[in-house]
Scaffold this active site. Sequence first.
Site, PDB file in Angstrom:
ATOM      1  N   SER A  42      -1.081  -6.256  -9.845  1.00 53.57           N
ATOM      2  CA  SER A  42      -0.482  -6.944  -8.698  1.00 53.57           C
ATOM      3  C   SER A  42       0.920  -7.471  -8.995  1.00 53.57           C
ATOM      4  O   SER A  42       1.127  -8.182  -9.988  1.00 53.57           O
ATOM      5  CB  SER A  42      -1.394  -8.114  -8.318  1.00 53.57           C
ATOM      6  OG  SER A  42      -0.681  -9.107  -7.613  1.00 53.57           O
ATOM      7  N   GLY A  43       1.857  -7.185  -8.100  1.00 50.40           N
ATOM      8  CA  GLY A  43       3.216  -7.717  -8.249  1.00 50.40           C
ATOM      9  C   GLY A  43       3.237  -9.230  -8.118  1.00 50.40           C
ATOM     10  O   GLY A  43       3.954  -9.917  -8.860  1.00 50.40           O
ATOM     11  N   LEU A  44       2.438  -9.737  -7.181  1.00 48.65           N
ATOM     12  CA  LEU A  44       2.355 -11.194  -6.996  1.00 48.65           C
ATOM     13  C   LEU A  44       1.837 -11.856  -8.268  1.00 48.65           C
ATOM     14  O   LEU A  44       2.414 -12.835  -8.756  1.00 48.65           O
ATOM     15  CB  LEU A  44       1.416 -11.512  -5.815  1.00 48.65           C
ATOM     16  CG  LEU A  44       1.087 -12.990  -5.603  1.00 48.65           C
ATOM     17  CD1 LEU A  44       2.335 -13.790  -5.243  1.00 48.65           C
ATOM     18  CD2 LEU A  44       0.026 -13.161  -4.522  1.00 48.65           C
ATOM     19  N   ASP A  54       7.569 -13.702  -6.132  1.00 51.06           N
ATOM     20  CA  ASP A  54       7.293 -12.292  -5.820  1.00 51.06           C
ATOM     21  C   ASP A  54       8.453 -11.703  -5.008  1.00 51.06           C
ATOM     22  O   ASP A  54       8.268 -11.215  -3.907  1.00 51.06           O
ATOM     23  CB  ASP A  54       5.964 -12.226  -5.041  1.00 51.06           C
ATOM     24  CG  ASP A  54       5.430 -10.801  -4.902  1.00 51.06           C
ATOM     25  OD1 ASP A  54       5.940  -9.906  -5.599  1.00 51.06           O
ATOM     26  OD2 ASP A  54       4.519 -10.598  -4.080  1.00 51.06           O
ATOM     27  N   ASP A  81       1.329  -1.958  -8.447  1.00 51.93           N
ATOM     28  CA  ASP A  81       2.040  -2.423  -7.260  1.00 51.93           C
ATOM     29  C   ASP A  81       3.529  -2.260  -7.567  1.00 51.93           C
ATOM     30  O   ASP A  81       4.116  -3.083  -8.265  1.00 51.93           O
ATOM     31  CB  ASP A  81       1.669  -3.890  -7.028  1.00 51.93           C
ATOM     32  CG  ASP A  81       2.448  -4.517  -5.885  1.00 51.93           C
ATOM     33  OD1 ASP A  81       3.236  -3.811  -5.236  1.00 51.93           O
ATOM     34  OD2 ASP A  81       2.247  -5.723  -5.653  1.00 51.93           O
ATOM     35  N   ASP A  83       6.047  -2.437  -5.553  1.00 53.52           N
ATOM     36  CA  ASP A  83       6.908  -3.047  -4.530  1.00 53.52           C
ATOM     37  C   ASP A  83       7.618  -1.960  -3.713  1.00 53.52           C
ATOM     38  O   ASP A  83       6.975  -1.066  -3.206  1.00 53.52           O
ATOM     39  CB  ASP A  83       7.899  -4.029  -5.180  1.00 53.52           C
ATOM     40  CG  ASP A  83       7.182  -5.266  -5.750  1.00 53.52           C
ATOM     41  OD1 ASP A  83       6.033  -5.526  -5.328  1.00 53.52           O
ATOM     42  OD2 ASP A  83       7.759  -5.947  -6.613  1.00 53.52           O
ATOM     43  N   GLU A 110       5.836   0.113  -1.014  1.00 53.73           N
ATOM     44  CA  GLU A 110       5.739  -0.419   0.349  1.00 53.73           C
ATOM     45  C   GLU A 110       7.038  -0.193   1.109  1.00 53.73           C
ATOM     46  O   GLU A 110       8.124  -0.166   0.501  1.00 53.73           O
ATOM     47  CB  GLU A 110       5.374  -1.909   0.309  1.00 53.73           C
ATOM     48  CG  GLU A 110       6.389  -2.781  -0.387  1.00 53.73           C
ATOM     49  CD  GLU A 110       5.813  -4.151  -0.815  1.00 53.73           C
ATOM     50  OE1 GLU A 110       4.730  -4.174  -1.437  1.00 53.73           O
ATOM     51  OE2 GLU A 110       6.472  -5.168  -0.540  1.00 53.73           O
ATOM     52  N   LYS A 116      12.083  -7.335  -2.250  1.00 50.92           N
ATOM     53  CA  LYS A 116      10.993  -7.596  -1.307  1.00 50.92           C
ATOM     54  C   LYS A 116      10.613  -9.082  -1.264  1.00 50.92           C
ATOM     55  O   LYS A 116      11.009  -9.861  -2.140  1.00 50.92           O
ATOM     56  CB  LYS A 116       9.770  -6.724  -1.620  1.00 50.92           C
ATOM     57  CG  LYS A 116       9.183  -6.839  -3.020  1.00 50.92           C
ATOM     58  CD  LYS A 116       8.340  -8.057  -3.281  1.00 50.92           C
ATOM     59  CE  LYS A 116       7.185  -8.222  -2.330  1.00 50.92           C
ATOM     60  NZ  LYS A 116       6.000  -7.465  -2.716  1.00 50.92           N
ATOM     61  N   ASN A 118       6.963 -11.414  -0.490  1.00 52.31           N
ATOM     62  CA  ASN A 118       5.514 -11.252  -0.358  1.00 52.31           C
ATOM     63  C   ASN A 118       5.111 -11.202   1.115  1.00 52.31           C
ATOM     64  O   ASN A 118       5.640 -11.935   1.946  1.00 52.31           O
ATOM     65  CB  ASN A 118       4.778 -12.379  -1.090  1.00 52.31           C
ATOM     66  CG  ASN A 118       3.278 -12.153  -1.091  1.00 52.31           C
ATOM     67  OD1 ASN A 118       2.565 -12.584  -0.195  1.00 52.31           O
ATOM     68  ND2 ASN A 118       2.799 -11.449  -2.089  1.00 52.31           N
ATOM     69  N   SER A 119       4.133 -10.362   1.418  1.00 54.72           N
ATOM     70  CA  SER A 119       3.719 -10.113   2.805  1.00 54.72           C
ATOM     71  C   SER A 119       3.206 -11.354   3.525  1.00 54.72           C
ATOM     72  O   SER A 119       3.205 -11.404   4.749  1.00 54.72           O
ATOM     73  CB  SER A 119       2.614  -9.056   2.819  1.00 54.72           C
ATOM     74  OG  SER A 119       3.055  -7.896   2.195  1.00 54.72           O
ATOM     75  N   ARG A 155       2.434   2.335   1.225  1.00 60.63           N
ATOM     76  CA  ARG A 155       1.903   1.121   1.881  1.00 60.63           C
ATOM     77  C   ARG A 155       2.676   0.827   3.163  1.00 60.63           C
ATOM     78  O   ARG A 155       3.906   0.689   3.133  1.00 60.63           O
ATOM     79  CB  ARG A 155       2.003  -0.032   0.891  1.00 60.63           C
ATOM     80  CG  ARG A 155       1.827  -1.407   1.476  1.00 60.63           C
ATOM     81  CD  ARG A 155       1.655  -2.397   0.352  1.00 60.63           C
ATOM     82  NE  ARG A 155       1.921  -3.757   0.742  1.00 60.63           N
ATOM     83  CZ  ARG A 155       1.820  -4.785  -0.103  1.00 60.63           C
ATOM     84  NH1 ARG A 155       1.482  -4.586  -1.363  1.00 60.63           N
ATOM     85  NH2 ARG A 155       2.071  -6.006   0.318  1.00 60.63           N
ATOM     86  N   HIS A 186      -1.793  -2.777   5.321  1.00 54.88           N
ATOM     87  CA  HIS A 186      -1.911  -4.207   5.038  1.00 54.88           C
ATOM     88  C   HIS A 186      -1.928  -5.008   6.341  1.00 54.88           C
ATOM     89  O   HIS A 186      -1.302  -4.617   7.329  1.00 54.88           O
ATOM     90  CB  HIS A 186      -0.742  -4.661   4.158  1.00 54.88           C
ATOM     91  CG  HIS A 186      -1.076  -5.848   3.311  1.00 54.88           C
ATOM     92  ND1 HIS A 186      -2.314  -6.411   3.271  1.00 54.88           N
ATOM     93  CD2 HIS A 186      -0.319  -6.589   2.461  1.00 54.88           C
ATOM     94  CE1 HIS A 186      -2.322  -7.442   2.441  1.00 54.88           C
ATOM     95  NE2 HIS A 186      -1.113  -7.566   1.934  1.00 54.88           N
TER      96      HIS A 186
HETATM   97  C1  SPV Z   1       0.173  -7.932  -4.614  1.00 56.45           C
HETATM   98  O1  SPV Z   1      -0.938  -8.169  -5.105  1.00 56.45           O
HETATM   99  O2  SPV Z   1       1.230  -8.200  -5.179  1.00 56.45           O
HETATM  100  C2  SPV Z   1       0.275  -7.330  -3.291  1.00 56.45           C
HETATM  101  C3  SPV Z   1      -0.725  -7.638  -2.293  1.00 56.45           C
HETATM  102  O3  SPV Z   1       1.239  -6.656  -3.039  1.00 56.45           O
HETATM  103  S1  SPV Z   1      -0.080  -8.899  -1.307  1.00 56.45           S
HETATM  104  O4  SPV Z   1       0.144 -10.052  -2.167  1.00 56.45           O
HETATM  105  O5  SPV Z   1      -1.111  -9.136  -0.330  1.00 56.45           O
HETATM  106  O6  SPV Z   1       1.139  -8.463  -0.691  1.00 56.45           O
HETATM  107 MG    MG Z   2       2.806  -7.061  -4.218  1.00 53.73          MG
END
Ligand code: SPV
Ligand code: MG
Length: 299
Positions: A42-44, A54, A81, A83, A110, A116, A118-119, A155, A186
């Site tokens: 996971s990027g986060l 993130d 991930d 990004d 994505e 980026k 975070n979503s 994504r 997502h």
């Molecule tokens: C991550 O885990 O970094 C993701 C999922 O990209 S989210 O945090 O939901 O964007």
């Molecule tokens: Mg991410």
Amino acid sequence: MKKTTKLKNLLNSQQLEFLMEAHNGLSAKIVEEAGFKGIWASGLSISASMGLRDNNEASWTQVVDILEFMSDATTIPILVDGDTGYGNFNNARRLVKKLEQIGIAGVCIEDKLFPKTNSFINGTAQPLAPIEEFCGKIKAMKDTQMDDDFIVVARVEAFIAGWGIKEVLARAEAYRQAGADAILIHSKNSDFEQIADFMKEWNRRHPVLIVPTMYYSTPTSEFVKSGVNAVIWANHNLRASITAMQNVSKQIQKDGSLHQVENSIANVNEIFRLQNAKELQIAEMKYLPLTNPSPPETE
Ligand code: SPV
Ligand code: MG
């Protein structure tokens, strides 16, 4: 079997599959030991564990360094991930080259803009990449991979950015045609409705992954019914470790003693086991002289 082939099989399996989040070598190993067939890097979680946001604050090579530890520590495939691919098609294809070199099985990119966000942070204000540009990026990545089974997941962030199902379907189909091996849809809603609507229209034409962080109360049986192929539990090891570290730090600080916490945390032998310290002891017997030389006799 190659890690890439394992991930490819997982995404094309007849049953619902699961990827669990990890953010360093240790958490990756814990995910494998728990019985998961794949890891979500996971990027986060990786950025948070570095003390960063993130927002691509860590350079992509700093992320690759972490991924290499994760890959070395495990035998199950890792989906990274990636990004936005850290730039345009050229940055993204160089990322693929490096990921293959360190034994990563696949990468998810994505359709947002670098750097980026975070979503789940102010999603509707997030501009999306133009469809044609993102398709070019997917093509460049697929053309670059040396291993035919390396996976590129595309994504779709259109629901996150406030668009409707029409835009989501158009993007998913364009990315499928550009060569993506699977589509990640997502949503930040607390129910599964948006994704269920998409799945109905999509009609199982290509593998789909989902990230139910916000619709966590949806029963997994709903995901199966909808035709989703794989679920990503995206950040739960990081969140578990945050709670555990906050509690233990507070307790020790308050008590000025270790007494209260000792029995509630892993003991040091568990650390040694996870590090595979035993293997080094066996190797030492094989490769080091049997006895240390005695100290010289004093005359
Ligand atoms: C991550 O885990 O970094 C993701 C999922 O990209 S989210 O945090 O939901 O964007
Ligand atoms: Mg991410």
